[in-house]
Design an enzyme around this catalytic site. Structure first.
Site, PDB file in Angstrom:
ATOM      1  CG  HIS A  15       0.629  -6.356   3.426  1.00  0.00           C
ATOM      2  ND1 HIS A  15       0.118  -6.393   4.697  1.00  0.00           N
ATOM      3  CD2 HIS A  15       0.794  -5.041   3.128  1.00  0.00           C
ATOM      4  CE1 HIS A  15      -0.042  -5.146   5.146  1.00  0.00           C
ATOM      5  NE2 HIS A  15       0.351  -4.317   4.215  1.00  0.00           N
ATOM      6  CG  HIS A  68       4.889  -2.637   4.836  1.00  0.00           C
ATOM      7  ND1 HIS A  68       4.985  -1.281   5.054  1.00  0.00           N
ATOM      8  CD2 HIS A  68       3.563  -2.919   4.864  1.00  0.00           C
ATOM      9  CE1 HIS A  68       3.777  -0.773   5.222  1.00  0.00           C
ATOM     10  NE2 HIS A  68       2.885  -1.753   5.096  1.00  0.00           N
ATOM     11  CG  ASN A 122      -1.846  -1.205   1.252  1.00  0.00           C
ATOM     12  OD1 ASN A 122      -2.399  -1.576   0.220  1.00  0.00           O
ATOM     13  ND2 ASN A 122      -2.008  -1.816   2.419  1.00  0.00           N
TER      14      ASN A 122
HETATM   15  P1  AMP Z   1      -0.048  -1.085   5.950  1.00  0.00           P
HETATM   16  O1  AMP Z   1      -1.342  -0.754   6.643  1.00  0.00           O
HETATM   17  O2  AMP Z   1      -0.165  -1.538   4.524  1.00  0.00           O
HETATM   18  O3  AMP Z   1       0.945   0.057   6.119  1.00  0.00           O
HETATM   19  O4  AMP Z   1       0.543  -2.337   6.705  1.00  0.00           O
HETATM   20  C1  AMP Z   1       1.096  -2.238   7.987  1.00  0.00           C
HETATM   21  C2  AMP Z   1       0.904  -3.570   8.629  1.00  0.00           C
HETATM   22  O5  AMP Z   1       1.726  -3.631   9.765  1.00  0.00           O
HETATM   23  C3  AMP Z   1      -0.528  -3.854   9.082  1.00  0.00           C
HETATM   24  O6  AMP Z   1      -1.021  -5.005   8.405  1.00  0.00           O
HETATM   25  C4  AMP Z   1      -0.375  -4.080  10.587  1.00  0.00           C
HETATM   26  O7  AMP Z   1      -1.220  -5.089  11.086  1.00  0.00           O
HETATM   27  C5  AMP Z   1       1.080  -4.447  10.706  1.00  0.00           C
HETATM   28  N1  AMP Z   1       1.689  -4.189  11.987  1.00  0.00           N
HETATM   29  C6  AMP Z   1       1.589  -3.039  12.717  1.00  0.00           C
HETATM   30  N2  AMP Z   1       2.309  -3.160  13.853  1.00  0.00           N
HETATM   31  C7  AMP Z   1       2.861  -4.398  13.846  1.00  0.00           C
HETATM   32  C8  AMP Z   1       3.703  -5.111  14.731  1.00  0.00           C
HETATM   33  N3  AMP Z   1       4.144  -4.588  15.889  1.00  0.00           N
HETATM   34  N4  AMP Z   1       4.071  -6.378  14.400  1.00  0.00           N
HETATM   35  C9  AMP Z   1       3.627  -6.933  13.250  1.00  0.00           C
HETATM   36  N5  AMP Z   1       2.854  -6.304  12.351  1.00  0.00           N
HETATM   37  C10 AMP Z   1       2.464  -5.049  12.647  1.00  0.00           C
END
Ligand code: AMP
Length: 112
Positions: free
Chosen positions: A100, A98, A85
């Protein structure tokens, strides 16, 4: 980057459920999984999103895709989705690049 959540995860300052690590990237399970298998692959270098990928850092992205293919094969994932995203309207909530990796359920298209 000192105030970046994912930089803190890479540094071990915030715990994570690690999937893989090498000199270039780090992979860990998403804390709020959206599929039976949902992990994130991130560069160790702080890059804010795909929109900040350029000629100087794109080798990192190529490497991450090699790692995604390797991890998927190791986990027996025959069908999966890779998502990144970019920007708040697209759903980006952490501003460290990142990817997914989601697998283990039927997925719809177009994504919501
Ligand atoms: P986005 O919303 O595409 O920026 O993805 C960020 C992702 O990071 C989301 O799917 C969250 O669930 C994940 N996330 C946030 N904090 C953590 C954490 N401490 N450990 C693992 N995943 C996380």
């Amino acid at each position: 980057m000192s105030d970046c959540l994912f930089c803190k995860i890479i540094a071990g300052e915030i715990p994570s459920n690690k999937v893989y690590e090498d000199d270039v990237c780090f992979a860990f399970y998403d804390i709020a999984p959206q599929a039976p298998t949902h992990f994130l692959v991130i560069p160790k270098e702080h890059i804010s999103s795909v929109s900040a990928v350029n000629a100087e850092n794109s080798a990192v992205v190529a490497h991450i895709f090699e790692v995604i293919a390797k991890l998927a094969a190791e986990k027996g994932m025959e069908s999966y989705r890779v998502v990144s995203n970019i920007g708040e309207q697209a759903g980006q909530s952490v501003f460290h690049l990142h990817f997914h990796v989601l697998s283990g359920r039927d997925m719809t298209w177009p994504p919501g």
